[in-house]
Write an enzyme that holds these catalytic residues in place. Structure first.
Site, PDB file in Angstrom:
ATOM      1  CB  CYS A   1       2.264  -3.056   5.129  1.00  0.00           C
ATOM      2  SG  CYS A   1       3.695  -4.235   3.198  1.00  0.00           S
TER       3      CYS A   1
ATOM      4  CG  HIS B   1       2.152  -0.336   1.914  1.00  0.00           C
ATOM      5  ND1 HIS B   1       2.762  -0.884   2.749  1.00  0.00           N
ATOM      6  CD2 HIS B   1       0.661   0.131   1.480  1.00  0.00           C
ATOM      7  CE1 HIS B   1       1.568  -0.141   3.734  1.00  0.00           C
ATOM      8  NE2 HIS B   1       0.592   0.510   3.330  1.00  0.00           N
TER       9      HIS B   1
ATOM     10  CD  GLU C   1      -1.175   3.349   4.986  1.00  0.00           C
ATOM     11  OE1 GLU C   1      -0.766   2.640   4.673  1.00  0.00           O
ATOM     12  OE2 GLU C   1      -1.990   4.435   5.190  1.00  0.00           O
TER      13      GLU C   1
END
Length: 316
Positions: free
Chosen positions: A233, A278, A290
């Site tokens: 990420c 994240h 993402e």
């Protein structure tokens, strides 16, 4: 001291060594809690100052001031978290000591019952000889309780030390020049999304980062990945902003340090949604890109498993 009292004296010494696990009022624990509360309040004040600046002031000076306010807020938030965590560790450690002390006191009571059951024989040599193995057993059990508690407290002490040595987050300096929308490679603020809609980023660097991130749709997820062969990420967002000439930290939980916090109602393409572990990039039209598996576009959200949401941030 009677013979029976002499037999159990080592166990009484263990009780004295353990203590009660209750810290006195006004000690370090209260200071930690007070510090955490103060840091939380300071973080809110600094965040409010950053938002006020962002709402009513524009230009190079405003960018630098907002960046400084947001950095201060981040430092206070992390200080508050560390202090709260340390206070919780101390609370748990105190409870462990208290529980151990209770168990050792039960052993003392058990020994007292065994001694009283001997009646007058307790004051004769044969009675003490009969009581000796009972005393040895109780002392050994007490020593085991203390040893186990000591090992558990050693782990708590290591956790406290880790909190005190938590490294200061890396910070990206505020821009030296004002952003006029022509600092990226093509100078355009417009971005065409995969659904065909055209959105506009707050600056050209953000627009370039969004285009770069979207160009990697379909690339597989790779833990620790930072290249077009595979991304995690934060690897994706760092790579995308690098393509736009902006360097942001590598880890997801640190990428908020590269920008100013933005209310969800005011997010624009290029803003980062940051969780404890994240990060995703807003692309506009209620969407974000993402590094799932693979890199993909999803609706904007503020939940991600059980991770804490830090907020939306606009890299500078």
């Amino acid at each position: 001291m009677t013979g029976a009292e002499a037999l159990i004296a080592p166990l009484r010494a263990l009780v004295t060594t353990l203590g009660t696990g209750t810290l006195p009022a006004g000690g370090p624990l209260e200071e930690l809690r007070t510090s955490a509360t103060t840091s939380h309040r300071s973080a809110r004040d600094a965040q409010g100052g950053a938002q006020t600046l962002d709402d009513g002031w524009a230009g190079r000076g405003a960018d630098a001031a907002a960046h400084a306010s947001e950095s201060i807020a981040t430092r206070h938030r992390r200080s508050a978290t560390a202090n709260s965590s340390s206070a919780s560790i101390v609370d748990v450690a105190g409870a462990k000591v208290g529980q151990a002390a209770t168990e050792v006191h039960r052993l003392l009571d058990s020994f007292a019952r065994a001694a009283n059951s001997l009646g007058s024989a307790l004051y004769r040599i044969e009675g003490l000889l009969a009581l000796l193995p009972v005393a040895l057993n109780h002392v050994a059990r007490g020593a085991a309780i203390v040893a186990q508690t000591r090992d558990e407290l050693r782990a708590d002490a290591a956790a406290l030390l880790a909190n005190s040595k938590h490294p200061a987050p890396k910070r990206v300096p505020a821009p030296a020049t004002p952003d006029c929308g022509d600092g990226a490679k093509d100078g355009s603020l417009a971005v065409t999304l995969p659904n065909g809609k055209v959105v506009h980023a707050p600056n050209a660097r953000a627009a370039a980062a969004v285009r770069a991130a979207l160009s990697q749709r379909g690339v597989p997820y790779l833990w620790g990945g930072t290249t077009t062969q595979g991304f995690d990420c934060s690897g994706l967002t760092q790579w995308a902003y690098h393509q736009a000439g902006v360097e942001i930290p590598r880890l997801a939980q640190d990428q908020d340090d590269a920008g100013v916090r933005i209310d969800q109602a005011r997010v624009q393409p290029g803003d980062l949604a940051v969780w404890d572990g994240h990060v995703a990039m807003v692309i506009g039209d209620g969407l974000m890109v993402e590094a799932g598996d693979p890199v993909q576009v999803n609706p904007i959200r503020t939940t991600n498993l059980n991770q804490g949401f830090q907020g939306f941030y606009r890299p500078r």
